[in-house]
Write a protein that holds these residues in place. Structure first.
Motif, PDB file in Angstrom:
ATOM      1  N   ILE A 161       0.847  -1.193   0.000  1.00  0.00           N
ATOM      2  CA  ILE A 161       0.000   0.000   0.000  1.00  0.00           C
ATOM      3  C   ILE A 161       0.881   1.241   0.000  1.00  0.00           C
ATOM      4  CG2 ILE A 161      -1.791   1.267   1.239  1.00  0.00           C
ATOM      5  CD1 ILE A 161      -2.759  -1.369   2.377  1.00  0.00           C
ATOM      6  N   HIS A 162       0.622   2.137  -0.950  1.00  0.00           N
ATOM      7  CA  HIS A 162       1.426   3.337  -1.114  1.00  0.00           C
ATOM      8  C   HIS A 162       0.537   4.552  -1.336  1.00  0.00           C
ATOM      9  CE1 HIS A 162       4.362   0.186  -2.036  1.00  0.00           C
ATOM     10  NE2 HIS A 162       5.326   1.079  -1.874  1.00  0.00           N
ATOM     11  N   VAL A 163       1.084   5.711  -1.038  1.00  0.00           N
ATOM     12  CA  VAL A 163       0.487   6.967  -1.472  1.00  0.00           C
ATOM     13  C   VAL A 163       1.144   7.327  -2.793  1.00  0.00           C
ATOM     14  CG1 VAL A 163       0.201   9.429  -0.977  1.00  0.00           C
ATOM     15  CG2 VAL A 163      -0.034   7.742   0.864  1.00  0.00           C
ATOM     16  N   VAL A 164       0.317   7.570  -3.793  1.00  0.00           N
ATOM     17  CA  VAL A 164       0.825   7.840  -5.133  1.00  0.00           C
ATOM     18  C   VAL A 164       0.169   9.104  -5.676  1.00  0.00           C
ATOM     19  CG1 VAL A 164       1.196   5.388  -5.576  1.00  0.00           C
ATOM     20  CG2 VAL A 164      -0.934   6.460  -6.327  1.00  0.00           C
ATOM     21  N   ARG A 165       0.848   9.715  -6.646  1.00  0.00           N
ATOM     22  CA  ARG A 165       0.294  10.858  -7.356  1.00  0.00           C
ATOM     23  C   ARG A 165       0.214  10.505  -8.836  1.00  0.00           C
ATOM     24  NH1 ARG A 165       0.757  16.050  -5.413  1.00  0.00           N
ATOM     25  NH2 ARG A 165       2.682  15.511  -4.321  1.00  0.00           N
ATOM     26  N   SER A 166      -0.945  10.757  -9.404  1.00  0.00           N
ATOM     27  CA  SER A 166      -1.128  10.593 -10.845  1.00  0.00           C
ATOM     28  C   SER A 166      -1.767  11.877 -11.353  1.00  0.00           C
ATOM     29  CB  SER A 166      -2.025   9.389 -11.149  1.00  0.00           C
ATOM     30  OG  SER A 166      -2.215   9.254 -12.545  1.00  0.00           O
ATOM     31  N   GLY A 167      -1.056  12.604 -12.199  1.00  0.00           N
ATOM     32  CA  GLY A 167      -1.510  13.939 -12.552  1.00  0.00           C
ATOM     33  C   GLY A 167      -1.453  14.812 -11.313  1.00  0.00           C
ATOM     34  N   ASP A 168      -2.577  15.423 -10.967  1.00  0.00           N
ATOM     35  CA  ASP A 168      -2.640  16.236  -9.756  1.00  0.00           C
ATOM     36  C   ASP A 168      -3.344  15.523  -8.612  1.00  0.00           C
ATOM     37  OD1 ASP A 168      -1.337  18.497 -10.769  1.00  0.00           O
ATOM     38  OD2 ASP A 168      -3.171  19.189 -11.736  1.00  0.00           O
ATOM     39  N   ALA A 169      -3.774  14.286  -8.836  1.00  0.00           N
ATOM     40  CA  ALA A 169      -4.545  13.561  -7.826  1.00  0.00           C
ATOM     41  C   ALA A 169      -3.630  12.760  -6.910  1.00  0.00           C
ATOM     42  CB  ALA A 169      -5.542  12.632  -8.498  1.00  0.00           C
ATOM     43  N   LEU A 170      -3.908  12.837  -5.607  1.00  0.00           N
ATOM     44  CA  LEU A 170      -3.168  12.085  -4.602  1.00  0.00           C
ATOM     45  C   LEU A 170      -4.054  10.942  -4.129  1.00  0.00           C
ATOM     46  CD1 LEU A 170      -0.356  12.521  -3.197  1.00  0.00           C
ATOM     47  CD2 LEU A 170      -1.643  13.470  -1.270  1.00  0.00           C
ATOM     48  N   MET A 171      -3.527   9.724  -4.198  1.00  0.00           N
ATOM     49  CA  MET A 171      -4.336   8.548  -3.867  1.00  0.00           C
ATOM     50  C   MET A 171      -3.550   7.594  -2.983  1.00  0.00           C
ATOM     51  SD  MET A 171      -5.953   7.698  -7.639  1.00  0.00           S
ATOM     52  CE  MET A 171      -4.406   7.921  -8.520  1.00  0.00           C
ATOM     53  N   VAL A 172      -4.284   6.787  -2.222  1.00  0.00           N
ATOM     54  CA  VAL A 172      -3.667   5.686  -1.495  1.00  0.00           C
ATOM     55  C   VAL A 172      -4.212   4.397  -2.101  1.00  0.00           C
ATOM     56  CG1 VAL A 172      -5.395   5.859   0.367  1.00  0.00           C
ATOM     57  CG2 VAL A 172      -3.273   4.591   0.755  1.00  0.00           C
ATOM     58  N   LYS A 173      -3.306   3.574  -2.628  1.00  0.00           N
ATOM     59  CA  LYS A 173      -3.696   2.352  -3.340  1.00  0.00           C
ATOM     60  C   LYS A 173      -2.666   1.261  -3.081  1.00  0.00           C
ATOM     61  CE  LYS A 173      -7.269   4.159  -5.529  1.00  0.00           C
ATOM     62  NZ  LYS A 173      -8.654   3.756  -5.211  1.00  0.00           N
ATOM     63  N   ARG A 174      -3.073   0.055  -3.401  1.00  0.00           N
ATOM     64  CA  ARG A 174      -2.154  -1.080  -3.336  1.00  0.00           C
ATOM     65  C   ARG A 174      -1.488  -1.229  -4.707  1.00  0.00           C
ATOM     66  NH1 ARG A 174      -1.966  -4.992   0.490  1.00  0.00           N
ATOM     67  NH2 ARG A 174      -3.996  -4.349   1.322  1.00  0.00           N
TER      68      ARG A 174
END
Length: 215
Positions: A161-174
């Motif tokens: 599980i990581h915090v990631v950024r895609s574009g301007d969106a910040l998400m927590v996903k596996r």
């Protein structure tokens, strides 16, 4: 060993983390030129204790790096005696839903951890920050409103599980890296579809290493 004065060290930290002197001054409740004058003009001659401590917490460094006498540095005594470390809590929501835009990354508080426990977990306090989970796509592992501890230490990507950024969106996903050339962002809640991206479309901010939430 070369000793770096507190003004030079503060300027280095600001550059390393992409912060702004005016923003940090306002975080301290000061005039926006406060830290600029401290660094460029030597006024004030030294940081007040409360300002120094808050800046040290924000950057995750020992207060001694910003001019504190060694014996009065809480993070220094923590490392020596196994006491406590304050990890900055940032006003960001890592979306466990469709994604959120990050806000101003200045701390709004701190979580206090045992320095011994952090060492036992192999965690460097300077690389840690805490943020809130928003959304339900990672339920039941992470729930809306949970606080998570994010380890930003540079390392090779791996599953988990990581915090990631895609574009301007910040998400927590596996992360699922099983397929070459594809980074799969997987939700633990089966109601949400897996997001598949190229590696250059994803920035891994850090690995989630701890959570706090209501029962």
């Amino acid at each position: 060993m070369v000793t770096i004065d507190s003004r030079t060290r503060l300027l280095q930290l600001v550059g390393e983390q992409g912060a702004s002197l005016s923003g940090l001054s306002e975080m301290l409740g000061r005039n926006s030129t406060y830290l600029q004058q401290f660094i460029r003009k030597g006024s004030p001659r030294k940081l007040e204790e409360t300002d120094r401590r808050r800046l040290a917490q924000f950057f995750g460094v020992d207060e001694a790096e910003l001019g504190a006498p060694e014996e009065f540095s809480p993070t220094s005594s923590t490392k020596l005696r196994g006491e406590w470390v304050d990890v900055p809590r940032l006003p960001l929501g890592a979306s466990a839903g469709p994604g959120l835009l990050p806000g101003e990354e200045l701390p709004i508080g701190a979580f206090r951890f045992s320095a011994r426990w952090l060492r036992e977990q192999g965690l460097d306090p300077a690389q840690l920050s805490a943020i809130k989970v928003e959304g339900d796509s990672m339920e039941a592992t992470l729930r809306d409103g949970d606080e998570i501890l994010v380890d930003r230490s540079p390392r090779n990507w791996r599953d988990g599980i990581h915090v990631v950024r895609s574009g301007d969106a910040l998400m927590v996903k596996r992360l699922d890296l099983a397929r070459s050339g594809v980074v799969a962002l997987v939700s633990d809640n089966p109601a949400y579809r897996t997001i598949e991206l190229r590696p250059d479309e994803v920035e891994v901010i850090g690995r989630v290493v701890w959570k706090s939430g209501r029962l």
